[in-house]
Structure formats: C-alpha cells, structure tokens
Design an enzyme around this catalytic site. Structure first.
Site, PDB file in Angstrom:
ATOM      1  N   ASP A  28     -56.437  14.288  65.935  1.00 55.03           N
ATOM      2  CA  ASP A  28     -55.663  15.308  65.160  1.00 55.03           C
ATOM      3  C   ASP A  28     -53.894  13.848  65.307  1.00 55.03           C
ATOM      4  OD1 ASP A  28     -56.845  16.572  63.697  1.00 55.03           O
ATOM      5  OD2 ASP A  28     -56.935  18.098  65.007  1.00 55.03           O
TER       6      ASP A  28
ATOM      7  N   SER B 190     -49.580   7.446  72.895  1.00 52.72           N
ATOM      8  CA  SER B 190     -48.806   6.236  72.287  1.00 52.72           C
ATOM      9  C   SER B 190     -48.144   6.773  71.208  1.00 52.72           C
ATOM     10  CB  SER B 190     -49.827   5.572  71.631  1.00 52.72           C
ATOM     11  OG  SER B 190     -50.664   4.065  72.653  1.00 52.72           O
TER      12      SER B 190
ATOM     13  N   LYS C 231     -56.301  -3.020  65.229  1.00 43.31           N
ATOM     14  CA  LYS C 231     -56.643  -3.179  65.963  1.00 43.31           C
ATOM     15  C   LYS C 231     -56.663  -5.286  65.723  1.00 43.31           C
ATOM     16  CE  LYS C 231     -58.393  -2.321  70.384  1.00 43.31           C
ATOM     17  NZ  LYS C 231     -58.001  -0.555  71.414  1.00 43.31           N
TER      18      LYS C 231
ATOM     19  N   LYS D 171     -61.049   7.457  65.278  1.00 43.32           N
ATOM     20  CA  LYS D 171     -60.792   7.761  67.342  1.00 43.32           C
ATOM     21  C   LYS D 171     -59.477   9.038  66.849  1.00 43.32           C
ATOM     22  CE  LYS D 171     -60.560   5.072  70.194  1.00 43.32           C
ATOM     23  NZ  LYS D 171     -60.609   4.530  71.387  1.00 43.32           N
TER      24      LYS D 171
ATOM     25  N   LYS E   6     -52.515   1.851  63.771  1.00 43.71           N
ATOM     26  CA  LYS E   6     -52.703   2.022  65.076  1.00 43.71           C
ATOM     27  C   LYS E   6     -53.445   1.922  65.871  1.00 43.71           C
ATOM     28  CE  LYS E   6     -49.031   3.699  69.164  1.00 43.71           C
ATOM     29  NZ  LYS E   6     -50.133   2.309  69.503  1.00 43.71           N
TER      30      LYS E   6
ATOM     31  N   HIS F  85     -55.487   3.349  55.742  1.00 42.87           N
ATOM     32  CA  HIS F  85     -54.444   3.366  55.446  1.00 42.87           C
ATOM     33  C   HIS F  85     -54.951   5.359  54.943  1.00 42.87           C
ATOM     34  CE1 HIS F  85     -54.168  -0.957  55.211  1.00 42.87           C
ATOM     35  NE2 HIS F  85     -53.197  -0.447  55.755  1.00 42.87           N
ATOM     36  N   HIS F  86     -55.597   5.508  55.244  1.00 45.69           N
ATOM     37  CA  HIS F  86     -55.577   7.384  54.917  1.00 45.69           C
ATOM     38  C   HIS F  86     -54.455   8.069  55.475  1.00 45.69           C
ATOM     39  CE1 HIS F  86     -57.281   7.741  59.249  1.00 45.69           C
ATOM     40  NE2 HIS F  86     -56.929   9.016  58.468  1.00 45.69           N
TER      41      HIS F  86
END
Length: 472
Positions: A97, A363, A104, A92, A68, A62-63
């Site tokens: 960036d 995305s 997931k 990834k 996602k 959660h940085h």
C-alpha cells in the site's frame, strides 16, 4: 523447458496469478504490459576519450503517480531486465500500500571501473537526459538507489535536478535514498534488510506454517544462510542475528562461500572481509572457492536468503536446496521453473514483491518528508517525553518505589525520526504479510505465497484503474 529471461519469469508469475483475480482479459493485459520505456545513449568524456553510455528508464504502470524505482549500475543492464524490475516495483508497491506506480532505471557500466569523478559525470548526464524527457520529478518519477548506486549518486541526481528547477520547492522529492544531510531520512540505508527481517519474523510467527515445516514457532534460534553481503544481505544478517536471535551459519560473496554448522558472528565476518578483502580466510569455517560459491544455495538451514542478483535458483539447482524457507531479499532470485520445483517440494518461498519492499516503503517516508518539509518527530517528541515523565513520576509517587535510571530513560524516550521510520516499516511489513497470507489460506487453488502475492497486487492495481477512471 528451461527459463528464458528474468522478464519471462515475471510474466509467468503474473499468468499463474491472473486466473485467481476474476478480472477481464483486457484489464489484465493493461496491468501486465510496461507503459513506457526510455532508451538512452549519451556521450561522456572519460580519461580524454569519449565513451557512449547505454542507459534506460522504464515506467511500468501509471495507475498511481509518481512512479518509483531504483537505478542500478551494472554491465549486465539491458531493457528486458529494467522492464522486469519496473514490473515488480508496481506489484511491490501495491502489496504494501505504497501509492506509487512501478519504475526502474539502469546504466550499462561496471561502476567499479570508474573513478568517483567519472561516475559523477555519468550520473549527472543520465539525470539530464531524464529531465529533458520528463522522466524524473517529485510528481512524475522518483528514482532511488539499487545495485551499484547509493546515497552519493542520489545526491548528484538531486543536485542536477535542482539546477534545472531552482524554483521547485519540492525538488528534494525528485529522488530518495539521499544522504540524511541532504534531505534524506534516517533508516533508509538499512531499510530493505530490516524489512526482510520483519517479513521473515512474521512468517515464523505463523503456527500453522511452522507446523507444516516442522519448525518451532518464532524466529529465535533458527539457522540462516545469506547469499551476498551487500547492503541488503549484510543488514538482513546483522539485524536477524542481533534482534531476532538467528544463528548465521553460512554466507557467500563474489570470492566464494563459508559455512559453519555452529554458526559465527556476522559482524566479525563483515569486519574480516573489510580488512582482508575476502571471507574465505575467516577462521573456524569451511571455505568454498569462487567456482563453488553457488553451493551456498544447497547448505542445510532453516532460512536461505538470496540477497544478490536474479536467477540464482533455477531448474538445475532447485532440487538440491535444503532450506525450509527461502526469503527473497533480492529481486527475482528464483526463476519460474525453479519456483515450481520448490513449491512441489514444500519449501516456503517468501516472494520478492513482498519481502524486499522495505526499501520502497522507507523511500515513501522520505518522499513524504521532502514534500512536508519537516523532520519526522519534530512536533511530538518533546511533548511525548514530558507526558511519559509525568506518568513515571506519578507511578513512583503512588507506589513509593523508584525505577532505575536505565528503565526511566527507556520509558520516557520520545520517538525520534529513526524510531518512527522503523515503526512504520514494521507495521507495513506485518500488514503486507497478513494480506498475502490470508489470501493464500482462503483459496485452496493457490498453492504458494508468490501466487497469492501477485493475485493480491493485481487486484489492488485493478481497483485503482477502475476507481480513477483509467480503465474505460
């Protein structure tokens, strides 16, 4: 010692890279662990009988918010696999960036055993469980397609979320990979495969790297073998052939593999499989049956693209690989032990946490489009076309020469959404490669691109932990 699990391999890659970051052990441990995992069992009535479905959603880090990551439907789904994939998503996103934490999801079913109506029931119930536990939302956690899912499932997720949150004007941002007609973005379907092409092309444009491998500079004319003709593999192959001038000489699917040293038209192979249900009867090639389909890993070629599932190259077959470059289009196709053998043999591996980031990149563009409530290109397309037309007319007037209608059309074309998406993806993949490659070249003790990629990702995540005050 043989590899244990996919998660073990991901952990080993992290441990290999961690010493190159100079970060304290406590911070490294926080970055490595998965922050939260939600395991779900829910009932769904199928053909008059109730089935209890097993499912997961993991949020690794959660940085950055939201988290996602895709949702896969497979009867091989388990908690360790979902955690490993969520972990890769964090790294990834950091490399390219994209400002998300990694997540997931997975539903333990074989989607091809269910009707469309049954899949809709399962998808909507899974989404409902995520909503109830606040594991989904445009500012919380944003799913996407993965193995066994696609735009159809994402549309069901969006519709289910919207029914629970009718007043959320940003509801479309709760999931990406949606159909274009339902707030999706053009270019998302091909995004991962196109990103693989851009990444491989950039690697092939590095003179030092090509000299080391004994290859000519550039991607054109290189031979490629692709394992898996799903969404990622098929787009990687077609784009590499059509836009890069690559010669496709081998492919594999569930029914087996085919090979021809002279190459073949990948479009014809895909069309043949759609018509006949198999690639094995494609004319003019050597065919290998289902039991020998993994022999595709050992075909001689310049570029091998594993584009199926994880753990396809391990300590048992890594010594037989005859490719000079392995482009990891799938997540985790090489185990830690296999990766060590390949590095010792001088084979260049373009790691998954960089190479298949095209999907999450586009995305991200879709998510931005949903939050802005505006199609890309809407503001500037006509303005740009008018300016380009004036420039062309001025040049023609000054020179007294006319350009062809074809050239005129190409020059004055203003960017559509698909043009901007592809341009943004290309820039992202080139910049991501350069960051990883520069770190690799600058440190003599980093022996492969994967270690460089992990070290870069860990360092970027640590910066967020420190700058945002998450790390005490």
């Amino acid at each position: 010692m043989p590899d244990k699990t996919f998660l073990d391999s991901v952990g080993q890659y992290f441990d290999n890279a961690a010493p190159h970051t100079g970060l304290p052990d406590g911070l490294l441990k926080q970055i490595k662990v998965c922050n939260s995992v939600y395991q779900i069992y829910f009932p769904v009535k199928i053909n008059g009988e109730v089935q209890v479905i097993e499912a997961y959603r993991a949020q690794h880090s959660h940085h950055r918010s939201p988290t996602k990551g895709g949702i896969r439907y497979s009867n091989h789904v388990n908690q360790e696999e979902v955690v490993a994939l969520a972990t890769l998503m964090s790294y990834k996103c950091a490399i390219v960036d994209v400002p998300f934490g990694g997540a997931k999801g997975g539903v333990r079913i074989n989607p091809w055993e269910y009707s469309e109506a049954d899949l809709e029931k399962i998808t909507r119930r899974y989404t409902t469980e995520l909503i109830r536990r606040k594991f989904i939302g445009p500012a919380i956690d944003v799913p996407a397609p993965d193995y066994g899912t696609g735009p159809r499932e994402m549309a069901w997720i969006y519709d289910t979320y919207r029914s629970f949150h009718p007043d959320d004007i940003n509801a479309a941002g709760c999931v990406t990979g949606k159909p274009v007609s339902q707030n999706g973005v053009r270019g998302r379907t091909e995004a991962t495969g196109r990103g693989v092409f851009y990444g491989v092309r950039e690697a092939c444009n590095q003179q030092e790297l090509m000299d080391r491998l004994g290859l000519n500079l550039g991607i054109e004319g290189k031979t490629m073998v692709v394992q898996g003709l799903g969404n990622v593999g098929s787009h990687t192959a077609t784009i590499s052939q059509d836009e890069g001038g690559v010669k496709i000489i081998g492919v594999s699917e569930v029914e087996g593999a085919i090979y021809s040293k002279d190459g073949f038209d990948i479009h014809a192979v895909i069309a043949h499989r759609a018509e006949h249900g198999s690639i094995l009867s494609f004319p003019g090639v050597e065919s290998y049956g289902k039991d020998d389909r993994r022999s595709v890993m050992e075909f001689e070629c310049d570029i091998l693209v594993p584009a199926a599932l994880e753990n396809q190259i391990d300590e048992h077959n890594a010594g037989n690989v005859r490719a000079k470059i392995i482009a990891e289009a799938a997540n985790g196709p090489i185990t830690a032990a296999g990766s060590t053998i390949l590095a010792e043999r001088g084979i260049v591996v373009l790691p998954d946490i960089y190479l298949n980031a095209g999907g999450v990149t586009v995305s991200y563009f879709e998510w931005l489009k949903n939050l802005s409530h505006m199609r890309f290109g809407r503001l500037q397309k006509r303005f740009d076309e008018r300016n380009y037309r004036r420039i062309v007319e001025q040049i023609e007037e000054t020179t007294g020469k006319q350009i062809s209608d074809r050239d005129r059309s190409m020059i004055i074309h203003g960017a559509d959404e698909i043009d901007l998406v592809r341009s943004g993806l290309e820039e992202t993949m080139i910049t991501g490669f350069q960051g990883m490659y520069e770190l690799y070249k600058s440190k003599d003790d980093i022996k492969d691109l994967r270690t460089a990629a992990f070290a870069l990702a860990i360092s970027k995540i640590s910066n967020d932990y420190i700058s945002l005050g998450i790390w005490p």
